[in-house]
Design an enzyme around this catalytic site. Structure first.
Site, PDB file in Angstrom:
ATOM      1  N   ILE A   1       0.843  -1.208   0.000  1.00  0.00           N
ATOM      2  CA  ILE A   1       0.000   0.000   0.000  1.00  0.00           C
ATOM      3  C   ILE A   1       0.875   1.253   0.000  1.00  0.00           C
ATOM      4  O   ILE A   1       0.616   2.208  -0.747  1.00  0.00           O
ATOM      5  CB  ILE A   1      -0.965  -0.024   1.214  1.00  0.00           C
ATOM      6  CG1 ILE A   1      -1.950  -1.186   1.070  1.00  0.00           C
ATOM      7  CG2 ILE A   1      -1.722   1.298   1.336  1.00  0.00           C
ATOM      8  CD1 ILE A   1      -2.725  -1.528   2.323  1.00  0.00           C
ATOM      9  N   GLN A   2       1.933   1.247   0.803  1.00  0.00           N
ATOM     10  CA  GLN A   2       2.836   2.412   0.820  1.00  0.00           C
ATOM     11  C   GLN A   2       3.425   2.634  -0.566  1.00  0.00           C
ATOM     12  O   GLN A   2       3.551   3.764  -1.031  1.00  0.00           O
ATOM     13  CB  GLN A   2       3.997   2.209   1.818  1.00  0.00           C
ATOM     14  CG  GLN A   2       3.588   1.909   3.243  1.00  0.00           C
ATOM     15  CD  GLN A   2       2.821   3.051   3.885  1.00  0.00           C
ATOM     16  OE1 GLN A   2       2.700   4.107   3.305  1.00  0.00           O
ATOM     17  NE2 GLN A   2       2.288   2.829   5.066  1.00  0.00           N
TER      18      GLN A   2
ATOM     19  N   GLU B   1      -4.678  -5.872  12.927  1.00  0.00           N
ATOM     20  CA  GLU B   1      -4.325  -6.550  14.179  1.00  0.00           C
ATOM     21  C   GLU B   1      -3.672  -7.865  13.802  1.00  0.00           C
ATOM     22  O   GLU B   1      -4.225  -8.626  13.003  1.00  0.00           O
ATOM     23  CB  GLU B   1      -5.567  -6.776  15.045  1.00  0.00           C
ATOM     24  CG  GLU B   1      -6.178  -5.479  15.571  1.00  0.00           C
ATOM     25  CD  GLU B   1      -5.204  -4.591  16.342  1.00  0.00           C
ATOM     26  OE1 GLU B   1      -4.280  -5.117  16.991  1.00  0.00           O
ATOM     27  OE2 GLU B   1      -5.340  -3.351  16.267  1.00  0.00           O
TER      28      GLU B   1
ATOM     29  N   CYS C   1      -4.874 -15.083  18.945  1.00  0.00           N
ATOM     30  CA  CYS C   1      -3.730 -14.179  18.828  1.00  0.00           C
ATOM     31  C   CYS C   1      -3.211 -13.837  20.211  1.00  0.00           C
ATOM     32  O   CYS C   1      -2.038 -13.531  20.394  1.00  0.00           O
ATOM     33  CB  CYS C   1      -4.147 -12.915  18.101  1.00  0.00           C
ATOM     34  SG  CYS C   1      -5.574 -12.146  18.863  1.00  0.00           S
TER      35      CYS C   1
HETATM   36  N1  LIG Z   1      -4.318  -9.275  16.909  1.00  0.00           N
HETATM   37  C1  LIG Z   1      -5.517  -9.755  16.663  1.00  0.00           C
HETATM   38  O1  LIG Z   1      -6.544  -9.178  16.982  1.00  0.00           O
HETATM   39  C2  LIG Z   1      -5.633 -11.087  15.966  1.00  0.00           C
HETATM   40  C3  LIG Z   1      -6.840 -11.776  16.021  1.00  0.00           C
HETATM   41  C4  LIG Z   1      -6.930 -13.003  15.376  1.00  0.00           C
HETATM   42  C5  LIG Z   1      -5.849 -13.541  14.712  1.00  0.00           C
HETATM   43  N2  LIG Z   1      -4.680 -12.852  14.704  1.00  0.00           N
HETATM   44  C6  LIG Z   1      -3.501 -13.413  14.053  1.00  0.00           C
HETATM   45  O2  LIG Z   1      -3.899 -14.100  12.872  1.00  0.00           O
HETATM   46  C7  LIG Z   1      -3.045 -15.187  12.611  1.00  0.00           C
HETATM   47  C8  LIG Z   1      -3.856 -16.437  12.431  1.00  0.00           C
HETATM   48  O3  LIG Z   1      -4.864 -16.261  11.487  1.00  0.00           O
HETATM   49  P1  LIG Z   1      -4.710 -16.765   9.988  1.00  0.00           P
HETATM   50  O4  LIG Z   1      -4.014 -18.081   9.976  1.00  0.00           O
HETATM   51  O5  LIG Z   1      -6.047 -16.661   9.361  1.00  0.00           O
HETATM   52  O6  LIG Z   1      -3.722 -15.662   9.423  1.00  0.00           O
HETATM   53  P2  LIG Z   1      -3.186 -15.461   7.923  1.00  0.00           P
HETATM   54  O7  LIG Z   1      -2.291 -14.289   7.954  1.00  0.00           O
HETATM   55  O8  LIG Z   1      -2.695 -16.720   7.346  1.00  0.00           O
HETATM   56  O9  LIG Z   1      -4.523 -15.119   7.099  1.00  0.00           O
HETATM   57  C9  LIG Z   1      -5.299 -13.981   7.410  1.00  0.00           C
HETATM   58  C10 LIG Z   1      -6.009 -13.533   6.140  1.00  0.00           C
HETATM   59  O10 LIG Z   1      -5.012 -13.076   5.225  1.00  0.00           O
HETATM   60  C11 LIG Z   1      -5.165 -13.759   3.987  1.00  0.00           C
HETATM   61  N3  LIG Z   1      -3.848 -13.883   3.353  1.00  0.00           N
HETATM   62  C12 LIG Z   1      -2.916 -14.847   3.569  1.00  0.00           C
HETATM   63  N4  LIG Z   1      -1.835 -14.611   2.806  1.00  0.00           N
HETATM   64  C13 LIG Z   1      -2.085 -13.482   2.123  1.00  0.00           C
HETATM   65  C14 LIG Z   1      -1.348 -12.719   1.170  1.00  0.00           C
HETATM   66  N5  LIG Z   1      -0.125 -13.080   0.782  1.00  0.00           N
HETATM   67  N6  LIG Z   1      -1.926 -11.600   0.664  1.00  0.00           N
HETATM   68  C15 LIG Z   1      -3.147 -11.218   1.053  1.00  0.00           C
HETATM   69  N7  LIG Z   1      -3.899 -11.902   1.956  1.00  0.00           N
HETATM   70  C16 LIG Z   1      -3.370 -13.002   2.481  1.00  0.00           C
HETATM   71  C17 LIG Z   1      -5.787 -15.084   4.358  1.00  0.00           C
HETATM   72  O11 LIG Z   1      -6.398 -15.688   3.247  1.00  0.00           O
HETATM   73  C18 LIG Z   1      -6.768 -14.657   5.427  1.00  0.00           C
HETATM   74  O12 LIG Z   1      -7.936 -14.142   4.862  1.00  0.00           O
HETATM   75  C19 LIG Z   1      -2.116 -15.276  13.814  1.00  0.00           C
HETATM   76  O13 LIG Z   1      -0.891 -14.692  13.501  1.00  0.00           O
HETATM   77  C20 LIG Z   1      -2.857 -14.472  14.875  1.00  0.00           C
HETATM   78  O14 LIG Z   1      -2.024 -13.963  15.881  1.00  0.00           O
HETATM   79  C21 LIG Z   1      -4.552 -11.640  15.296  1.00  0.00           C
HETATM   80  N1  LIG Z   2     -11.242 -11.600  22.136  1.00  0.00           N
HETATM   81  C1  LIG Z   2     -10.174 -12.469  21.882  1.00  0.00           C
HETATM   82  C2  LIG Z   2      -9.385 -12.063  20.663  1.00  0.00           C
HETATM   83  C3  LIG Z   2      -8.529 -13.192  20.272  1.00  0.00           C
HETATM   84  C4  LIG Z   2      -7.862 -13.089  18.965  1.00  0.00           C
HETATM   85  O1  LIG Z   2      -7.625 -14.077  18.302  1.00  0.00           O
HETATM   86  C5  LIG Z   2      -9.278 -12.724  23.074  1.00  0.00           C
HETATM   87  O2  LIG Z   2      -8.772 -11.823  23.728  1.00  0.00           O
HETATM   88  O3  LIG Z   2      -9.083 -13.889  23.369  1.00  0.00           O
END
Ligand SMILES: NC(=O)c1ccc[n+]([C@@H]2O[C@H](COP(=O)([O-])OP(=O)(O)OC[C@H]3O[C@@H](n4cnc5c(N)ncnc54)[C@H](O)[C@@H]3O)[C@@H](O)[C@H]2O)c1
Ligand SMILES: N[C@@H](CCC=O)C(=O)O
Length: 573
Positions: free
Chosen positions: A299-300, A317, A351
């Protein structure tokens, strides 16, 4: 001649972003159903929904401008979403969007925007309030079943996700938006009326959602849409069943066509098409840090090369390496149970999951024996696998999400077996014969900066380090500097000085900091959620703050006085 609908739309124009009504009633958190006791009406309803989704796989279409497009149309390909507890069982055949489909989804978002943002806030709000009610009543059991089967959750984990957290997001966002719109310039000189108009962003929003929380997907599309934006939604390939059901609920609640366009598909291809559009105005992302960094950079680059009309908002996140720090004064049995829940419920796939633990040497034996003893009451992997396949909805742990995750975790465990700085002190087994099962695994390390203390594994693996009791300040510094993340963390102590030291020294180590509680389980409106550093932009899901990222404020000054002279009083000659 203007149609009646156009006249209504025109008359609504001025009220869309400025005036509004208060939500209809006091908004509170949706209560969590306990599902205690096996022979209740709730269980019967849930079992019926589970049987329905297991009896036949569902065809999940693309939804563009309200139209369903299935994979057998125009030779589109599809992918399968399988049950992680029983990987030969196909739950959904999901249509894969082509580049042309993504273009159409973008066009549909642009087209729908004009009517959607001009709708009065109370109309938009009513859609989300009704959707929350549908989720917590009519569709409760279907939402639970789709999330449990598709994302490998037990009933409690599904309940706190796709029912309570999801409906809380929809309802509290309405309250927050209402409060935000009410916030107006506090001064207007005599004869002047100053107003703030909370316009939606000028283009469209791209929501990229993770597998692990149906609720998070709901918030990633819902928060921008409530503020009058339209959305292109790329769901996780591993959560399409529940996510599609959620979209149908929103439609039943009155979401107009084109406001949210659902395009499952190859993430790289879909994203490439979206980020190439001049009117792309925001990314709303939750997922891994590596993917977010990549998109942030893309995006940047687009900004630098004058691709976009605006500076796109980037709200993301991402990952964490969340800590529990136990002080010698802590209540050890409480810290043990909190750690077990924090690290292993939903197989460590939050996460916020606890993935590094720091215990004082004087309490280490007691803590680890207690932890191992309690872990041994969790059903062994194989039993758990066969039961979940047969419908063990009561178990504490289930499968990890997919083969890729299983293979990564198996590799981590094998690495631990041969690393002289690591010792597996509990678990270390895994089994993929039927589902993607990994045993809760506790690994002790002699090196506090070992990569097992800094890498997010996103599974049921906890690494422990014993610190000398008299080095509490030093261990705080180590915790703070070991990882790139800053998501969640907890201090367990009775000693107030220790709590204060941790509070101060770990100020930037966690966006959600817990005292004598596990570092998971944030509740909408209670613990605003999100972390800084490489854990994300910390815009706090579940708070009013996040909604402000999806509006572009216009200030309007209206003057009631008419000029009679161009001179100011000081211009005398
Ligand atoms: N901080 C938070 O609030 C939060 C909450 C939930 C999950 N997570 C994080 O999410 C991760 C787990 O979820 P996941 O396995 O679905 O993550 P992921 O990064 O594999 O996928 C997330 C989304 O990104 C898409 N994606 C994957 N590769 C991509 C690319 N190269 N370009 C564009 N889009 C792409 C996926 O299809 C999916 O829709 C963990 O790292 C977890 O810590 C963070
Ligand atoms: N509300 C959730 C968010 C978790 C993210 O994957 C928690 O704090 O456990």
């Amino acid at each position: 001649m203007l149609s009646r609908l156009s006249l209504i739309r025109q008359s609504r124009r001025t009220v869309a972003q400025i005036s509004h009504l208060k939500p209809p009633k006091q908004i509170t958190n949706e209560p969590v159903k306990a599902f205690a006791g096996k022979d209740t009406v709730e269980w019967d309803l849930l079992r019926a929904s589970i049987s329905k989704f297991k009896s036949a796989s569902l065809d999940v279409p693309l939804v563009i401008d309200g139209k369903r497009i299935y994979y057998n149309e125009g030779g589109r390909s599809h992918f399968k979403q399988t049950n992680p507890a029983h990987h030969s069982q196909v739950l959904a055949n999901v249509t894969q969007a082509t580049r042309e489909d993504v273009k159409k989804a973008i066009e549909s978002s642009k087209k729908a925007k004009n009517d959607w943002y001009k709708m009065p806030f109370y109309d938009r709000a009513a859609v989300f309030l009704k959707a929350a009610d549908l989720i917590s009543t009519k569709y409760r059991y279907d939402m639970l079943a789709a999330t449990m089967l598709g994302q490998g959750k037990n009933v409690y984990q599904a309940e706190i996700d796709c029912i309570t957290e999801l409906s809380d997001f929809f309802r509290f966002n309405v309250k927050y938006a209402s409060d935000l719109y009410a916030e107006q310039p506090c001064e207007s000189s005599p004869g002047v009326w100053n107003r703030a108009e909370y316009r939606p962003l000028e283009g469209f929003v791209y929501a990229v959602t993770p597998f692990n929380f149906t609720a998070i997907a709901g918030n990633l599309i819902g928060a921008p849409a409530l503020m009058g934006n339209t959305v292109v939604w790329k769901p996780s390939q591993a959560a399409c069943l529940s996510n599609y059901l959620l979209l149908t609920v929103l439609e039943e609640a009155g979401l107009p066509k084109g406001v949210v366009n659902f395009v499952p598909g190859n993430p790289v291809e879909v994203t490439k098409e979206v980020l190439a559009d001049k009117e792309f105005s925001a990314l709303h992302f939750t997922g891994s840090t590596a993917v977010f960094k990549q998109l942030y950079g893309d995006i940047q680059q687009g900004v630098v090369s004058n691709l976009y009309r605006d500076y796109p908002r980037i709200v993301g996140e991402t990952g964490g390496k969340n800590f529990h720090l136990v002080h010698p004064s802590a209540n050890i049995p409480h810290a043990v149970l909190s750690t077990l829940r924090g690290a292993f419920e939903f197989q460590g796939q939050k996460c916020s999951a606890t993935s590094r633990l720091y215990i004082p040497e004087s309490k280490s034996a007691e803590f680890l024996n207690d932890l191992a003893g309690t872990l041994s009451s969790i059903k062994p992997v194989n039993t758990s696998a066969s039961k979940i396949n047969g419908g063990d909805l009561h178990g504490f742990m289930g499968p990890v999400i997919h083969e890729q995750s299983f293979n990564k975790l198996a590799k981590v465990i094998e690495e631990a077996k041969s690393d002289p700085e690591l010792e597996i002190i509990y678990g270390g087994n895994y089994d993929k014969s039927q589902g993607w099962f990994v045993e809760p695994t506790v690994i002790k390390t002699t090196n506090p900066t070992h990569k097992f203390m800094s890498t997010e594994f996103f599974g049921p693996v906890l690494t422990v380090y014993e610190y000398p009791d008299n080095e509490f300040d030093k261990i705080c510094e180590i915790i703070d500097t070991t990882t790139e993340y800053g998501l969640t963390g907890s201090i367990f102590a009775r000693d107030r000085d220790a709590i204060n030291v941790a509070d101060e020294k770990l100020k930037y180590s966690a966006g959600n900091f817990y005292v004598n509680d596990k570092c998971t389980g944030a509740v909408v409106a209670q613990q605003w959620f999100g972390g800084a550093r490489m854990s994300g932009t910390n815009d706090k899901a579940g708070s009013s703050n996040i909604l402000s990222r999806f509006v572009s404020i216009r200030n309007i000054k209206e003057n009631f006085y008419e000029l009679t002279d161009y001179k100011y009083p000081s211009n005398y000659e």
